[in-house]
Scaffold this motif. Structure first.
Motif, PDB file in Angstrom:
ATOM      1  N   ARG A   7      52.957  38.314 -24.383  1.00  0.00           N
ATOM      2  CA  ARG A   7      52.226  39.561 -24.180  1.00  0.00           C
ATOM      3  C   ARG A   7      53.151  40.712 -24.581  1.00  0.00           C
ATOM      4  N   ASP A   8      52.663  41.591 -25.469  1.00  0.00           N
ATOM      5  CA  ASP A   8      53.532  42.674 -25.939  1.00  0.00           C
ATOM      6  C   ASP A   8      53.504  43.860 -24.979  1.00  0.00           C
ATOM      7  N   SER A   9      54.215  44.928 -25.345  1.00  0.00           N
ATOM      8  CA  SER A   9      54.377  46.075 -24.454  1.00  0.00           C
ATOM      9  C   SER A   9      53.060  46.793 -24.169  1.00  0.00           C
ATOM     10  N   SER A  10      52.068  46.619 -25.058  1.00  0.00           N
ATOM     11  CA  SER A  10      50.761  47.249 -24.850  1.00  0.00           C
ATOM     12  C   SER A  10      49.858  46.410 -23.956  1.00  0.00           C
ATOM     13  N   GLY A  11      50.313  45.204 -23.599  1.00  0.00           N
ATOM     14  CA  GLY A  11      49.518  44.318 -22.755  1.00  0.00           C
ATOM     15  C   GLY A  11      48.655  43.350 -23.532  1.00  0.00           C
ATOM     16  N   LEU A  12      48.684  43.432 -24.870  1.00  0.00           N
ATOM     17  CA  LEU A  12      47.880  42.531 -25.693  1.00  0.00           C
ATOM     18  C   LEU A  12      48.640  41.232 -25.954  1.00  0.00           C
ATOM     19  N   GLU A  13      47.905  40.115 -25.936  1.00  0.00           N
ATOM     20  CA  GLU A  13      48.530  38.822 -26.213  1.00  0.00           C
ATOM     21  C   GLU A  13      48.685  38.620 -27.717  1.00  0.00           C
ATOM     22  N   LYS A  14      49.806  38.030 -28.090  1.00  0.00           N
ATOM     23  CA  LYS A  14      50.025  37.728 -29.505  1.00  0.00           C
ATOM     24  C   LYS A  14      50.734  36.395 -29.649  1.00  0.00           C
ATOM     25  N   TYR A  30      43.743  40.031 -30.153  1.00  0.00           N
ATOM     26  CA  TYR A  30      42.825  41.146 -30.356  1.00  0.00           C
ATOM     27  C   TYR A  30      42.648  41.363 -31.861  1.00  0.00           C
ATOM     28  N   LYS A  55      45.011  50.061 -28.400  1.00  0.00           N
ATOM     29  CA  LYS A  55      44.140  50.342 -27.258  1.00  0.00           C
ATOM     30  C   LYS A  55      42.702  49.969 -27.612  1.00  0.00           C
TER      31      LYS A  55
END
Length: 304
Positions: A7-14, A30, A55
């Motif tokens: 999970r990156d700093s924006s909260g999105l999984e990668k 995303y 976002k």
């Protein structure tokens, strides 16, 4: 070969793909969007704007957004469709694709929600395989019709390449071809130049293009090679200075460091019947270029 889900700093999984020689790629769930591809020296090969917004439901400016079920304004849906701002999942179903030997691979899937079906009332499964190999990044999209009637769609892999200086870039392989000029109400023209160069805004859809296109970066002495299947058209885009200033998630000067070269199917929408599946393919690689008589020679890329 390694695949990690973080999970990156924006909260999105990668998903992070790596391979033994040191190259890497990052794929967000995303949008099913590749946002980074680095070579074995750690050099970034894709462009990602410093002003990109992570976002949802905002699309992310850079990498390789997926344009489906519509490219651009070629239809009644929102610009570039909705696949690029939906949450994809890791595909756990056995894939009919051949095993990706010597690569680090992830398979993703997008299935429409009830809200998506209100926007575009076709039942589908959109799958994407991303494979990282030595010096190579491959994307294989597949669309399956699980509806009870045929449907059609347009599609593009909206690839942002990182370049040293757009004024030093040449795109070869599209000469003599017809194109739609999106800056002139999609009017049709024939390319007259022996290569595409940039000194102003360019937004074109080249038609019935070859399977290989070369993007030559003179300053870095690097040539990108794009190979494609099932995607007959190619989009070339750079916003230049005035439009760059008008795009809120794009830096005023960033147009100098990017060019979009997109494998696409636009002029003739893809039609698939119930239970049928369409498959495309885009393979990106780089080769070192050397000067000869003051010019880079990409012939071994285009015809090799």
């Amino acid at each position: 070969m390694m695949v990690d889900l973080v999970r990156d700093s924006s909260g999105l999984e990668k998903v992070i793909l790596t391979e033994p020689r040191g190259s890497s790629a990052q794929v967000l769930l995303y949008g099913g969007q590749v946002i980074s591809w680095k070579n074995e020296r750690g050099e970034e090969l894709l462009f990602l704007s410093n002003k990109a917004l992570f976002k949802p439901p905002k699309a992310i400016r850079g990498g390789i957004p997926i344009c489906f079920p519509q490219f651009g304004s070629f239809g009644s849906l929102e610009q570039h469709g909705f696949a690029r701002n939906r949450l994809w999942a890791i595909d756990t179903c056995p894939s009919p694709l051949p095993a990706a030997n010597n690569t680090s691979t992830i398979d993703l899937i997008l299935i429409p929600t009830e809200e998506d079906l209100k926007i575009w009332s076709r039942s589908f499964e959109l799958r994407l395989r991303v494979s990282l190999g030595p010096g190579k990044l491959t994307l294989i999209p597949r669309v399956r019709n699980i509806d009870n009637k045929p449907f059609s769609f347009t599609f593009a892999l909206h690839t942002y390449l990182s370049v040293s200086d757009i004024s030093e870039v040449r795109v070869e392989g599209l000469e003599t071809l017809d194109y739609f000029d999106n800056l002139l109400q999609k009017e049709r023209f024939t390319e007259q130049a022996d290569a595409i160069t940039f000194d102003d805004e360019v937004d074109r859809v080249y038609l019935s293009t070859p399977t290989k296109i070369a993007v030559i970066d003179h300053e870095k002495k690097r040539t990108f090679e794009l190979r494609k299947e099932g995607l007959p058209d190619a989009v070339v885009w750079n916003p230049w200075d005035k439009k760059a200033k008008a795009i809120p998630d794009f830096g005023d000067e960033e147009y100098k460091q990017m060019v979009c070269i997109e494998a696409a199917a636009i002029e003739h929408p893809i039609m698939i019947r119930p239970r049928e599946e369409w498959k495309g393919r885009q393979e990106l690689s780089t080769v070192s270029s050397s000067y000869f008589s003051g010019q880079l020679d990409p012939l071994r890329v285009l015809h090799g």
